[in-house]
Design an enzyme around this catalytic site. Structure first.
Site, PDB file in Angstrom:
ATOM      1  N   ASP A  52       0.873  -1.119  -0.046  1.00  0.00           N
ATOM      2  CA  ASP A  52      -0.092  -0.106  -0.061  1.00  0.00           C
ATOM      3  C   ASP A  52       0.802   1.189   0.080  1.00  0.00           C
ATOM      4  OD1 ASP A  52      -2.546   1.545   0.665  1.00  0.00           O
ATOM      5  OD2 ASP A  52      -1.678   2.079   2.330  1.00  0.00           O
ATOM      6  N   GLU A 124      -2.316  -5.258  -3.407  1.00  0.00           N
ATOM      7  CA  GLU A 124      -1.332  -4.659  -2.815  1.00  0.00           C
ATOM      8  C   GLU A 124      -0.064  -5.544  -2.194  1.00  0.00           C
ATOM      9  OE1 GLU A 124      -3.803  -0.460  -1.205  1.00  0.00           O
ATOM     10  OE2 GLU A 124      -3.863  -2.229   0.208  1.00  0.00           O
TER      11      GLU A 124
END
Length: 230
Positions: A52, A124
């Site tokens: 992320d 992610e």
């Protein structure tokens, strides 16, 4: 070769980048799967956390360099559009990521392979795994490849917006709207090119080319907007 091994080989080929098998397996392992195993199994939450952050940095840097005329607030909006759950799910679907997920029995039986949040988190996690295996530059290139369609869509949106943006800017400063003129047309009927100019108070402030009159005017507006907003 077992199914898990085949899945890992397939996923590597889709990513086009080397990632250690164990790390890639961790990236597609949901917490529900890890909790059901007798042995200790690493799940993907920590990789998701890392991915992320890397994703946000790569997209932020790309937008910062690509749109030097945009203020912080506009860049933040574009980044939010690019790294939202919907955008990540589209990438997961393109990779057919649900197929490779390691899920607990309950999670799998209740539609976990198609769950948007799970798919987005796994994208992610994959980015995090690639970053650990390679470096920032290689990971950024993978991100740009994965987000190619989304970045192109934003490009098209921005180009379409420039005529509106310069209209507002010019009317606010000068009172009169900008005027567009096609100054050159070339090529055969099936493959024409156009050059447009945008004028303010009879002064040319931007010129652009395109395969249609509309595209040429949009590109002229883009050039003029960059010039006037400096």
């Amino acid at each position: 070769m077992g199914k898990e091994c085949r899945d890992i080989v397939e996923l590597k080929e889709k990513l086009g980048i080397y990632v250690d098998d164990k790390l890639l397996l961790q990236a597609v392992t949901h917490t529900s799967y890890a909790h059901e195993q007798k042995d200790v199994v690493d799940h993907n939450e920590r990789l998701e956390f890392l991915g992320d952050a890397v994703l946000e940095l790569a997209i932020s840097e790309t937008l910062y360099k690509k749109y030097p005329e945009l203020p912080e607030g506009e860049l933040t909006k574009l980044r939010a559009e690019l790294v939202c759950e919907l955008s990540l799910v589209k990438i997961a679907e393109k990779l057919d990521l649900g197929k490779y997920l390691r899920l607990g029995k309950g999670e799998d039986s209740t539609g976990g392979r198609d769950r948007r949040s799970t798919l987005a988190d796994t994208v992610e996690a994959l980015i995090g795994a690639v970053y650990l295996q390679t470096n920032y530059d290689q990971t950024k290139q993978l991100i740009l490849d994965l987000f190619k369609d989304q970045l192109s869509h934003i490009d098209n949106q921005r180009i379409g917006d420039y005529k509106t943006m310069i209209q507002e800017l010019v009317q606010d400063r000068y009172g009169d709207p900008p005027k567009y003129q096609i100054v050159k047309e070339s090529g055969p009927d099936h493959d024409k090119s156009f050059v447009a100019e945008v004028q303010i108070n009879n002064e040319v402030v931007g010129r652009g080319s395109g395969k249609s009159k509309k595209e040429a005017e949009q590109n002229a507006a883009h050039f003029a907007f960059q010039k006037l907003s400096k």
